[in-house]
Design a protein around this motif. Structure first.
Motif, short mmCIF file in Angstrom:
data_model
loop_
_atom_site.label_atom_id
_atom_site.label_comp_id
_atom_site.label_asym_id
_atom_site.label_seq_id
_atom_site.Cartn_x
_atom_site.Cartn_y
_atom_site.Cartn_z
N PHE A 78 -28.11 -20.75 7.55
CA PHE A 78 -29.13 -21.73 7.19
C PHE A 78 -29.82 -22.22 8.46
N VAL A 79 -31.14 -22.00 8.54
CA VAL A 79 -31.93 -22.54 9.65
C VAL A 79 -33.14 -23.25 9.05
N ASN A 80 -32.99 -23.74 7.83
CA ASN A 80 -34.07 -24.44 7.14
C ASN A 80 -34.37 -25.78 7.81
N MET A 81 -35.58 -26.27 7.60
CA MET A 81 -36.01 -27.56 8.11
C MET A 81 -35.88 -27.68 9.63
N ASN A 82 -36.52 -26.73 10.31
CA ASN A 82 -36.60 -26.75 11.77
C ASN A 82 -38.06 -26.56 12.18
#
Length: 297
Positions: A119-123
Motif C-alpha cells: 500500500f502506497v496510497n495517499m502519498n
C-alpha cells in the motif's frame, strides 16, 4: 550553603515542571533500555511491526536491523522519503506506506522478493520505480490518491497481481502493461482522466470487479462484453451516450446498481441517449433484452 541548596532544589523543580510531551512509543521503548525487537509482534502467520500514526518525519534507524519483520505498517505518518535500507527487510510480505508524503520509492524495493501486499496510497508519487516489477510475488498493489500518469512497461512481469488500485491519479489512458496482467480480478481506475477504454481490456479474462467511475469515457468498447467473469462494472459519472449491443453477455452482473458497494452495472450520471435512460430504469433484464433485440434486428 543554605542558599545554594535552595537554588539546586529550585532547578530540580523547574526541570520537573518543564518535562516534555510523551515520546512516541517506538522512541520510548528505545530510551527505556528495551531492545527494538521487543516491538515485534509474533502472530500465527507473520512477525509484524506497527508504527502507525507516530508523527514520524523519517524512519527510525533501528528498523533496518530487524530483518525478521514480515509485516510492516508505517502508514499515516509524515514520511518524506524511504531510504535504500528498505531492501534489507527482504522477508517482508506486507508493507503499508499509505498516508505519508512520499514523492518516490527507492529502487531497492525490488529486493523485497517475498512481498505480496503493498500500500502506497495517499502519498505524492509522480512515478513508480521499474524495480517494483522484480517483486514477482506481489498480489495486491494500491497506488491510489497520488499524481501518477504512467506505469513502467516492466509491470508486465507482475503476473501474480490480482488486485490493483490506481484510482485518484492522473492517467489519461489505461497503461498498456495492465492488459498483460491476466490474473487481475480487481481493477480500480476511478477518478482519473481516462477518455476511453482500449479494446485490449478483453485480455483481462479473470476480472470480476472493474471500476472506472468519474472519468471522461465516452464509449464502452465491444470487447469489454467478453469479460464474462465481471460481477461489478462501475462507469458512473462519465460521458457515455451509447452502450455496446453485446453488453447482455455479461450475465454475472446481477442488477442495475445504485449503491457503490453493490455488485452489478453502475451506469448512473451519464448522458445516455434515448431511449436508454427509460430502459435502464426498467432494470437489467429489460436493458439486456433491449440490447439483444437491437443486435438481432
Amino acid at each position: 550553603m543554605g542558599t545554594e541548596h535552595s537554588k539546586n532544589e529550585g532547578r530540580r523543580s523547574m526541570v520537573f515542571l518543564r518535562k516534555g510531551p510523551k515520546l512516541p512509543a517506538w522512541e520510548d521503548a528505545l530510551l527505556s533500555g528495551k531492545e527494538p525487537k521487543s516491538l515485534l509482534k509474533r502472530g500465527l502467520r507473520y512477525v509484524s511491526l506497527s508504527l502507525i500514526m507516530k508523527g514520524m518525519t523519517s524512519t527510525p534507524d533501528f528498523l533496518w536491523g530487524l530483518p525478521e519483520v514480515q509485516k510492516l505498517n508505517l502508514s499515516r505518518n509524515q514520511l518524506v522519503v524511504i531510504p535504500p535500507s528498505l531492501g534489507k527487510l527482504d522477508r517482508l510480505v506486507v508493507l503499508n506506506l499509505g498516508g505519508n508524503c512520499l514523492k518516490c520509492l527507492p529502487k531497492e524495493i525490488g529486493l523485497l522478493r517475498n512481498l505480496k501486499v503493498l500500500f502506497v496510497n495517499m502519498n505524492c508519487l509522480t512515478e513508480v520505480p521499474a524495480e517494483l516489477s522484480l517483486c514477482r510475488k506481489l498480489e495486491v498493489l494500491s497506488l491510489s490518491h497520488n499524481y501518477i500518469s504512467q506505469l513502467p512497461l516492466s509491470f508486465t512481469d507482475l503476473t501474480s497481481l490480482r488486485k490493483l488500485n490506481l484510482s485518484n491519479n492522473r492517467f489519461v489512458q489505461i497503461p498498456l502493461c495492465i492488459f498483460a496482467l491476466r490474473s487481475l480480478d480487481f481493477l480500480h481506475l476511478g477518478s482519473n482522466r481516462l477518455e476511453n477504454i482500449a479494446e485490449s481490456v478483453q485480455y483481462l479474462v479473470n476480472l470480476q470487479i472493474f471500476i472506472a467511475e468519474n472519468n471522461n469515457i465516452r464509449t464502452l468498447p465491444r470487447s469489454l462484453c467478453f469479460i464474462t467473469a465481471l460481477e461489478l462494472l462501475n462507469v458512473d459519472y462519465n460521458a457515455i451516450q451509447t452502450l455496446p449491443d453485446e453488453l447482455y453477455l455479461l450475465r454475472r452482473l446481477p442488477r442495475i446498481a445504485w449503491n457503490p458497494m453493490d455488485k452489478g452495472l453502475h451506469i448512473a450520471h451519464n448522458p445516455l441517449s434515448r431511449p436508454l435512460p427509460e430502459v435502464v430504469e426498467g432494470g437489467l433484464d429489460v436493458l439486456f433484452n433491449y440490447l439483444r433485440e437491437k443486435k438481432n434486428n
